[in-house]
Design an enzyme around this catalytic site. Structure first.
Site, short mmCIF file in Angstrom:
data_model
loop_
_atom_site.label_atom_id
_atom_site.label_comp_id
_atom_site.label_asym_id
_atom_site.label_seq_id
_atom_site.Cartn_x
_atom_site.Cartn_y
_atom_site.Cartn_z
N LYS A 49 -0.23 54.05 23.84
CA LYS A 49 0.31 55.04 24.78
C LYS A 49 1.84 55.08 24.70
O LYS A 49 2.43 56.15 24.72
CB LYS A 49 -0.16 54.71 26.21
CG LYS A 49 -1.65 54.93 26.42
CD LYS A 49 -2.18 54.38 27.74
CE LYS A 49 -3.69 54.47 27.80
NZ LYS A 49 -4.30 53.89 29.01
N GLN A 93 -2.91 49.97 33.99
CA GLN A 93 -4.00 49.83 33.01
C GLN A 93 -5.15 49.02 33.60
O GLN A 93 -4.96 47.95 34.17
CB GLN A 93 -3.45 49.14 31.75
CG GLN A 93 -4.43 49.02 30.61
CD GLN A 93 -4.83 50.36 29.99
OE1 GLN A 93 -4.08 51.33 30.02
NE2 GLN A 93 -6.03 50.42 29.43
N ASP A 116 -3.04 59.20 35.83
CA ASP A 116 -4.37 58.76 35.43
C ASP A 116 -5.46 59.46 36.24
O ASP A 116 -6.63 59.43 35.86
CB ASP A 116 -4.50 57.25 35.69
CG ASP A 116 -4.70 56.45 34.44
OD1 ASP A 116 -5.09 57.04 33.42
OD2 ASP A 116 -4.48 55.23 34.49
N1 GUN Z 1 -8.77 51.41 30.86
C1 GUN Z 1 -9.63 52.06 30.04
N2 GUN Z 1 -9.36 53.37 30.02
C2 GUN Z 1 -8.31 53.57 30.84
C3 GUN Z 1 -7.55 54.71 31.22
O1 GUN Z 1 -7.80 55.85 30.82
N3 GUN Z 1 -6.54 54.47 32.09
C4 GUN Z 1 -6.25 53.24 32.56
N4 GUN Z 1 -5.26 53.12 33.43
N5 GUN Z 1 -6.92 52.17 32.24
C5 GUN Z 1 -7.95 52.33 31.37
#
Ligand code: GUN
Length: 295
Positions: A49, A93, A116
């Site tokens: 990311k 995350q 998110d």
């Molecule tokens: N863990 C797995 N997929 C995601 C996501 O799309 N966002 C976040 N914050 N954590 C994750």
């Protein structure tokens, strides 16, 4: 069978976003990544990311906390980011350590910085079909893939396998929305659904998000179905330097020949999640400009 190339669609999207970001004067959009602990998959996702943000011209900050951080301390750190007008998006995350209440953490992120789409306000706005809200990234990415593959979802029977807050629940809601892309008939099933294959075989569009490697086999898929594989599972593989390889929730070799369209793993839904995060960050930035929050 036609492969849905998530890398290609994501690249197109990121290119569009890069041009937009380049046109912004002065301040650039900024997203803060919050990672707790050293979960190997999370480390790798957050790194991806960060790299993508940098490619698009989006600034990012990375905050890493030890697994032992208390819930109160983490809430305080999120408050600082909420108050910081230079930060437009915040991503915590998942997964978080077991001593934390995930929902409490996600709900603490300001809705206008919740890129998110995990907090209760944005999930509620999604139910209300508010297009201005932040939809979570993987579900939004799946919709975008279907849109750019020119699949007409109206009237299609979508079966969602999995009921997580991150993918299963919101993707069903998005596909159910009035209008296009949407208007689908949606069935949710999960690990406790009896005779799962009987449901999944009814699907015109099958979304596999159950988190079990190679779970969906030939007997679970209708001829001509569209299959979107959300799973990213690490399985041991001694022939790889890393010692593992990534597989989806779908047994691709078995299922692909039956399908009209299918996403591979890796290179299907995964890259779209990251691209949609960038899109949401740019949206958060633009909203903050409109609200006069960013100088
Ligand atoms: N863990 C797995 N997929 C995601 C996501 O799309 N966002 C976040 N914050 N954590 C994750």
């Amino acid at each position: 069978m036609e492969l849905i190339d998530g890398n290609a669609v994501a690249s197109e999207l990121l290119e569009e976003l890069s041009k937009k970001v380049a046109s912004f004067q002065n301040h650039k959009p900024c997203v803060a990544f919050v990672r707790v602990g050293e979960d190997a998959a999370s480390v790798s996702y957050v790194r991806k990311k960060e790299k993508t943000a940098s490619k698009v011209g989006i600034e990012s900050r990375l905050l890493i906390f030890p697994e032992t951080i208390t819930e109160d301390q983490l809430l305080k750190e999120i408050s600082y980011l909420n108050q910081d007008s230079d930060v437009h998006g915040i991503l915590v995350q998942a997964p978080l350590p077991p001593h934390m209440d995930d929902h409490k953490i996600f709900n603490h992120v300001l809705p206008e910085k919740d890129v998110d789409g995990f907090n209760a306000t944005n999930l509620g706005l999604l139910c209300q079909e508010n297009q201005d809200a932040f939809a979570s990234c993987t579900p939004a990415g799946i919709l975008e893939l279907l849109k750019r593959t020119e699949v007409d979802i109206t009237g299609k029977h979508v079966v969602v396998l999995g009921r997580s807050l991150i993918v299963g629940k919101p993707v069903g809601l998005l596909l159910l929305q009035k209008g296009q892309p949407g208007n689908a008939t949606v069935t949710y099933c999960h690990s406790r659904t009896p005779d799962l294959a009987n449901h999944t075989r009814q699907a015109d569009i099958l979304i596999a998000a159950i988190g079990r490697p190679l779970f969906v086999g030939r007997s679970m898929v209708k001829q001509g179905a569209i299959v979107l594989d959300v799973g990213i599972n690490r399985i041991p593989d001694n022939t790889r330097k890393s010692g593992f390889r990534l597989v989806g929730d779908v047994n691709f070799e078995e299922v692909a020949p039956l399908t009209s369209f299918i996403t591979p793993v890796p290179g299907g839904v995964g890259p779209m999640t990251v691209a949609m995060l960038m899109r949401n960050t740019v949206k958060a930035y633009e909203k903050s400009l409109q609200a006069g929050m960013t100088p």
